[in-house]
Design an enzyme around this catalytic site. Structure first.
Site, PDB file in Angstrom:
ATOM      1  N   VAL A  11       0.831  -1.206   0.000  1.00  0.00           N
ATOM      2  CA  VAL A  11       0.000   0.000   0.000  1.00  0.00           C
ATOM      3  C   VAL A  11       0.864   1.255   0.000  1.00  0.00           C
ATOM      4  O   VAL A  11       0.632   2.183  -0.777  1.00  0.00           O
ATOM      5  CB  VAL A  11      -0.954   0.007   1.206  1.00  0.00           C
ATOM      6  CG1 VAL A  11      -1.733   1.314   1.264  1.00  0.00           C
ATOM      7  CG2 VAL A  11      -1.920  -1.168   1.116  1.00  0.00           C
ATOM      8  N   ASN A 119      -5.020  -1.074   9.054  1.00  0.00           N
ATOM      9  CA  ASN A 119      -6.233  -1.667   9.624  1.00  0.00           C
ATOM     10  C   ASN A 119      -5.985  -2.328  10.978  1.00  0.00           C
ATOM     11  O   ASN A 119      -4.848  -2.703  11.284  1.00  0.00           O
ATOM     12  CB  ASN A 119      -6.791  -2.716   8.645  1.00  0.00           C
ATOM     13  CG  ASN A 119      -7.638  -2.077   7.566  1.00  0.00           C
ATOM     14  OD1 ASN A 119      -8.480  -1.243   7.845  1.00  0.00           O
ATOM     15  ND2 ASN A 119      -7.398  -2.478   6.323  1.00  0.00           N
ATOM     16  N   VAL A 121      -8.778   0.228  10.724  1.00  0.00           N
ATOM     17  CA  VAL A 121      -8.552   1.664  10.666  1.00  0.00           C
ATOM     18  C   VAL A 121      -9.296   2.424  11.752  1.00  0.00           C
ATOM     19  O   VAL A 121      -8.761   3.394  12.314  1.00  0.00           O
ATOM     20  CB  VAL A 121      -8.884   2.201   9.258  1.00  0.00           C
ATOM     21  CG1 VAL A 121     -10.362   2.057   8.935  1.00  0.00           C
ATOM     22  CG2 VAL A 121      -8.430   3.633   9.099  1.00  0.00           C
ATOM     23  N   ASP A 122     -10.514   2.024  12.101  1.00  0.00           N
ATOM     24  CA  ASP A 122     -11.281   2.753  13.118  1.00  0.00           C
ATOM     25  C   ASP A 122     -10.605   2.648  14.490  1.00  0.00           C
ATOM     26  O   ASP A 122     -10.500   3.639  15.219  1.00  0.00           O
ATOM     27  CB  ASP A 122     -12.709   2.216  13.189  1.00  0.00           C
ATOM     28  CG  ASP A 122     -13.396   2.241  11.839  1.00  0.00           C
ATOM     29  OD1 ASP A 122     -13.572   3.347  11.292  1.00  0.00           O
ATOM     30  OD2 ASP A 122     -13.730   1.166  11.316  1.00  0.00           O
ATOM     31  N   ASP A 147     -14.895   1.287   0.409  1.00  0.00           N
ATOM     32  CA  ASP A 147     -16.138   0.516   0.394  1.00  0.00           C
ATOM     33  C   ASP A 147     -17.226   1.277  -0.359  1.00  0.00           C
ATOM     34  O   ASP A 147     -17.954   0.704  -1.178  1.00  0.00           O
ATOM     35  CB  ASP A 147     -16.615   0.249   1.824  1.00  0.00           C
ATOM     36  CG  ASP A 147     -15.598  -0.502   2.651  1.00  0.00           C
ATOM     37  OD1 ASP A 147     -15.212  -1.607   2.249  1.00  0.00           O
ATOM     38  OD2 ASP A 147     -15.183   0.027   3.692  1.00  0.00           O
ATOM     39  N   ALA A 149     -16.788   3.629  -2.588  1.00  0.00           N
ATOM     40  CA  ALA A 149     -16.423   3.711  -4.003  1.00  0.00           C
ATOM     41  C   ALA A 149     -16.808   2.428  -4.732  1.00  0.00           C
ATOM     42  O   ALA A 149     -17.313   2.464  -5.865  1.00  0.00           O
ATOM     43  CB  ALA A 149     -14.929   3.979  -4.142  1.00  0.00           C
ATOM     44  N   HIS A 174     -15.250   0.190   9.168  1.00  0.00           N
ATOM     45  CA  HIS A 174     -14.642  -0.397   7.975  1.00  0.00           C
ATOM     46  C   HIS A 174     -14.414  -1.872   8.294  1.00  0.00           C
ATOM     47  O   HIS A 174     -13.307  -2.307   8.597  1.00  0.00           O
ATOM     48  CB  HIS A 174     -13.331   0.307   7.645  1.00  0.00           C
ATOM     49  CG  HIS A 174     -12.595  -0.303   6.476  1.00  0.00           C
ATOM     50  ND1 HIS A 174     -13.199  -0.555   5.259  1.00  0.00           N
ATOM     51  CD2 HIS A 174     -11.310  -0.714   6.345  1.00  0.00           C
ATOM     52  CE1 HIS A 174     -12.317  -1.091   4.440  1.00  0.00           C
ATOM     53  NE2 HIS A 174     -11.161  -1.211   5.073  1.00  0.00           N
TER      54      HIS A 174
END
Length: 303
Positions: A11, A119, A121-122, A147, A149, A174
């Site tokens: 990433v 992740n 992420v929240d 998500d 998108a 998420h």
């Protein structure tokens, strides 16, 4: 504008590539496990600078080299199991990683904005705020942006309308407790009816990340593009509205966790949190999502 990317895996590497193409970053610092581990990406990006309009100064560094960053993109993570069934499986290891990294990054760049990509992420947005003492507007998670998108793309194929003209958000965690806010979805002023077929599209969108993971062992392009979109909005003060993970500001009585809600993103980071008019079923889903993340935060708290 100085941007530092911490974590140069699939990433982080993809994000660095996207940012060099966008011609919006003056200085780009790549931080891997060691300076040497990021050197290959640095050289590769430098070799392609003939082909971009405004070449960025790309360097490999350590945490010290991030000092004075305007934006820090956090992509560092423990290894992702190929058979992972929930992003929450990464919580304990990545919270510990944030505990090691975030205080020093905050000390070196106290005025920066943090874009959390790792992740779950929240959970990590929550702990990034706790470990740094940053104000809520400074830390933004990619959340359900990808998500949403994916969902909009599937709706676009059904409706034969460009995905950019569709307003449809997936909100909440998420993760497994996310939900589509169909009561406020629309296109061209027309509401999108919450048909069973569209809920099936949501289910497909919500599982899409794991489908990619199954086939290629990682997900990187879409989330890198999403993170780059957030970064560009901050740099250009675009004030676009997008669903991102943030400290919930009292919406539906929730204040103690981080979840995705539509927010205006601009030069100050999170400029404004929007409160969509959810129906009773969606309100219940949001509260359930808050409890799931609240439990995950408690379960992954460092000893």
């Amino acid at each position: 504008m100085k941007v530092s990317i911490v974590g140069i895996g699939h990433v982080g590497s993809a994000l660095a590539f996207v940012l060099t193409l966008k011609n919006i970053v003056k200085e780009l610092v790549l931080v891997g496990r060691t300076r040497e581990s990021a050197k290959g990406d640095v050289l590769d990006l430098r070799h392609g600078q003939l082909f971009v309009d405004t070449p960025a100064q790309v360097t490999a560094g350590t945490l010290v080299d991030t000092a004075g960053s305007d934006i820090i993109a956090m992509c560092a993570s423990i290894p992702t199991p190929k058979d992972m069934r929930s992003r929450l499986e990464l919580a304990r290891g990545n919270v510990e990683l944030m505990r090691q990294l975030m205080p020093e990054l905050a000390r070196l760049s106290p005025g920066c904005k943090v874009v959390m990509v790792s992740n779950p992420v929240d959970v990590l947005v929550h702990y990034a705020l706790e470990f740094t003492g940053f104000r809520p507007h400074q830390v933004i998670g990619t959340g359900t942006l990808v998500d949403s998108a994916r969902f909009r793309q599937l709706l676009a194929e059904e409706l034969r309308i460009h995905s950019g003209d569709i307003r449809a958000y997936i909100l909440g965690e998420h993760g497994d407790s996310q939900f589509p806010a169909m009561s406020c979805a629309g296109a061209g002023g027309e509401p999108l009816d919450p048909t069973p077929g569209r809920y099936r599209l949501f289910e497909k969108a919500s599982k899409a990340g794991f489908e990619v993971l199954k086939h290629k062992g990682c997900t990187n392009y879409a989330v890198a593009l999403a993170a780059a979109e957030i970064i560009e909005c901050i740099i250009t003060d675009a004030k676009h509205t997008m669903p991102v993970s943030l400290r919930v500001d009292g919406f539906l009585g929730v204040r103690d966790v981080c979840l995705s809600l539509p927010a205006v993103v601009g030069g100050n980071g999170i400029e404004r949190v929007l409160h969509p008019r959810l129906n009773e079923q969606e309100q219940a889903a949001f509260l359930h999502s808050a409890q799931v993340v609240r439990d995950a935060i408690a379960a992954s708290r460092p000893v």
